[in-house]
Enzyme design. Structure first.
Site, PDB file in Angstrom:
ATOM      1  CB  CYS A   1      -0.907   0.009   1.232  1.00 26.15           C
ATOM      2  SG  CYS A   1      -2.088  -1.339   1.314  1.00 26.15           S
TER       3      CYS A   1
ATOM      4  CG  ASP B   1      37.875  21.727  14.882  1.00 26.72           C
ATOM      5  OD1 ASP B   1      38.799  22.176  14.195  1.00 26.72           O
ATOM      6  OD2 ASP B   1      37.245  22.398  15.720  1.00 26.72           O
TER       7      ASP B   1
END
Length: 752
Positions: free
Chosen positions: A19, A441
């Site tokens: 569906c 970082d």
């Protein structure tokens, strides 16, 4: 033409993955429309051009035989739902319980000859008819609706199987020999050659219906549980708030609904209350429990000037908070939005399953017809042929295929949200499988990101307090983290002098006039080149020593000479070293990326366990992208972890971008994974959870495919009866959902 718009439609009437595929296809046939329909969440995420209206999308869905509903406006009252998911579950439960009560005696009568009294078969027909008609009505109705629109779904298979078994039995009772008084029958789990007009299959029609209803009910309950984490997020927010509304906004409290709160409003948060929205503390000091939002168990101390997040709990004193973000802009709303986006997407592995499901049902019907014809052609009686064909129809329902990905995504992303790990989409899960390098970082990721003055070294004959005061006065006009730290240290001892002619020099330093003296603070090379200043050997030796410890020297010059060095340190987070070790255990190579000098970067790397050759130092913001690209050019599959605005390009360039939620909105927007906690442990948890979720998806899909591939031939060759087929089909769907629910038990590494 304007920018594309998006809308999330609530889809009703879907009963299986086929569906969802049908609705998705119908929407995508519209020009300029890109739709993704999620069976598990019963929602369609649609991107559409401004030439279309949302109502047009609703009409397309309804024309396909389903229901669609637009989301309610944010500022409207909740609309009364005619059919909510809990109500649907209750209805399914009632239908299931009634079917069980009626089916049990039918199965006993059919399978135990000693219980078969005279004309028992007519009692079985009376009991099984409500089950085959009313109990199986959802399947019959869905099959008819889809047939009217020229398509078939798994409901078609169920409806055909139940109807064939029931109608054969009715024919055998009324027109065959099965209705004769004294008829006896023993039902076996496998088809038996030689059965004919005296055989009835009422127990098959009733039991298959009951098994599949049971599977649907358990599936519905499990789906509701799998979405519980997201619902818990939605329920976290405060409902009302005490706003200060008197003269000056500080004398009278007025309680209003939280959705009426505006940016700039000042509100009170008492101990034990939830903070209504994101804001800045203006008065008071307290501890904030953010565990429900971030997974971090330790309360955080806050005071005037500190940012606080909506939905966190005040566990200490009274606070007065000024609202900075409200409504859909709050961190809670952004988290919820990211989780919903992830749950509505599809991984590449699921797209393959969708393509298979789209053609699977018609093929199964052909196989069932071929099974019936071949059995009859080889001389089998009608009962044996029908039994094998019905078993094919029942066993082949592809429900498990449709549930494999969305249920795992629901649970995995929901659990991630509870732990402060936000997964942007299912494609991210697949990226975590391939990465082999993690670029970290340094500032704000490996370290706290909060610089503090640890020492002031003055040249011979100079005063350290004076050097700090002059530097602090100039740095006070800058917003750079180092400048803020220097100014804060200088303010502790005295009031800062005013600065004239302040100038910032592109990350190299700052300058200005303080008490009539030209003062410059910044990099030594810049001072020596631009200001013709020279550093005394005593300062050079001191700076070198501090750099070797991982600290950052800032040089101070006035009256044409470098006269002091201010030493700042950004401390490593307590969990960084253990987290780096765990990243290695996951098969990843950690790389440290920083704009700091090589000595400082090397000291931090050594402290957390990153190899010296994996340190990339003295990188300007624009160089971070080049660093990531260079690693990729060497064959690395790179994940980038950062938290600042200048990290956003590198996050977008990396194969997998991971943003610390304590960072900027720009970084978060550019990332694939967002970590609400500013802790490197959460990087480990994010990768582990992503891999676990993808592993669950693949396991679910393997089970669903293997089940159908193995079971179809068994049913076609008469080695699998309809009773076993119905139970196995229901079990496969429940297995997939419960397998996904195991992700709810995922534990963070640090807590394991």
């Amino acid at each position: 033409m304007g920018a594309p718009r998006t809308v999330d439609l609530e889809i009703g009437g879907m009963t299986c993955a086929s569906c969802a595929t049908r609705v998705e296809k119908k929407l995508n046939r519209l020009e300029g429309v890109a739709a993704t329909v999620n069976y598990a969440t019963a929602k369609a995420h649609v991107t559409y051009p401004d030439a279309l209206a949302p109502e047009d999308l609703v009409q397309v869905v309804e024309a396909a035989g389903y229901h669609a509903q637009l989301p309610a406006p944010v500022d409207s009252e909740p609309a009364e739902q005619t059919s909510s998911p809990p109500d649907a579950t209750v209805s399914l439960r009632q239908r299931l319980y009634a079917s069980i009560a009626l089916t049990a005696p039918v199965v006993l009568l059919s399978m135990v000859p000693a219980l078969q009294f005279t004309n028992w078969q007519w009692a079985a027909l009376t009991l099984s008819s409500p089950v085959a008609v009313w109990g199986a009505w959802p399947f019959h109705r869905a099959a008819w609706v889809n047939l009217r629109h020229g398509t078939v779904t798994m409901d078609t298979l169920v409806s055909l199987g139940v109807s064939a078994a029931y109608l054969w039995s009715v024919w055998a009772l009324f027109l065959g020999d099965a209705g004769m008084p004294g008829m006896k029958m023993t039902v076996t789990l496998l088809p038996v050659q030689g059965s004919g007009q005296h055989e009835i299959y009422l127990e098959v029609a009733a039991a298959v219906t009951t098994f599949i209803l049971a599977g649907r009910y358990l599936e519905a309950r499990a789906k509701r549980r799998s979405g519980a984490a997201l619902q818990a997020l939605l329920d976290l927010g405060a409902k009302d708030v005490a706003v200060l509304t008197g003269p000056g906004g500080s004398t009278r409290e007025t309680h209003i609904p939280v959705d009426r709160l505006a940016v700039g409003d000042r509100f009170v948060v008492r101990p034990g209350e939830k903070i209504a929205t994101d804001g800045i503390v203006e008065e008071g000091a307290s501890a904030i429990d953010a565990s429900l939002l971030t997974g971090e168990p330790v309360p955080v101390e806050v005071g005037p000037g500190d940012a606080v997040t909506g939905a966190t709990i005040n566990v200490g004193g009274r606070l007065v908070v000024r609202a900075t973000r409200v409504g859909t802009e709050t961190q809670l709303a952004q988290i919820t939005r990211l989780v919903e986006q992830a749950q509505s997407g599809k991984a590449d592995v699921q797209r393959l399953a969708d393509r298979v499901s789209a053609v699977f049902v018609p093929i199964v019907i052909l196989i069932a017809l071929a099974t019936l014809v071949v059995w009859l052609a080889v001389g089998a009686d009608g009962g044996t042929a029908l039994t094998a064909a019905v078993a094919v129809l029942i066993i082949a329902c592809p429900c498990a295929l449709g549930l494999a990905t969305p249920t795992a995504l629901l649970v995995g992303t929901g659990r991630g949200a509870q732990l402060g790990v936000l997964i942007r989409g299912p494609q991210v899960l697949e990226s975590t499988r391939h990465i082999d390098t993690v670029v970290l970082d340094k500032t704000g990721t490996v370290t706290t990101g909060r610089m503090a003055v640890s020492a002031v070294v003055a040249a011979p004959g100079e005063d350290r307090a004076r050097a700090l005061a002059l530097a602090g006065a100039v740095e006070h006009a800058s917003g750079h983290p180092i400048a803020v730290a220097v100014a804060a240290a200088a303010q502790q001892d005295r009031e800062l002098a005013p600065v004239d002619g302040f100038d910032s020099h592109d990350g190299r330093g700052v300058s200005g006039v303080v008490d009539g003296r030209a003062v410059a603070v910044g990099r030594r090379g810049w001072l020596e080149q631009e200001w013709s200043a020279r550093a005394p050997s005593e300062l050079l030796d001191a700076a070198q020593e501090w750099e070797s410890r991982g600290s950052t020297p800032v040089w101070v010059a006035w009256d044409g000479a470098i006269r002091a060095v201010i030493v700042l340190a950004d401390t490593v987070k307590p969990t960084s070293a253990a987290a780096v070790q765990e990243l290695r255990a996951l098969g990843l190579r950690p790389v440290l990326l920083t704009g700091d000098n090589a000595r400082t970067a090397g000291a931090v790397a050594a402290e957390v366990g990153i190899d010296a050759q994996d340190v990339i130092a003295e990188v300007l913001p624009e160089g971070k992208v080049e660093a990531v690209q260079e690693l990729q050019a060497r064959g690395a599959v790179v994940a980038m972890v950062g938290d600042g605005t200048n990290d956003a390009p590198a996050l977008a360039t990396a194969d997998l971008g991971i943003a610390m939620g304590t960072g900027t909105d720009v970084a978060i927007e550019a990332a694939d994974l967002t970590l609400v906690r500013g802790d490197l442990w959460s990087v480990v948890d994010a990768i582990r959870l992503s891999r676990a979720t993808l592993g669950t998806i693949k396991g679910n899909l393997f089970w669903a495919f293997a089940y159908n591939v193995a079971a179809l031939p068994l049913a076609a060759f008469g080695l699998l009866g309809p009773l076993i087929a119905g139970a196995a089909m229901a079990f496969s769907s429940v297995f997939v959902v419960t397998n996904s629910l195991r992700l709810r038990r995922f534990r963070p590494t640090a807590a394991a």
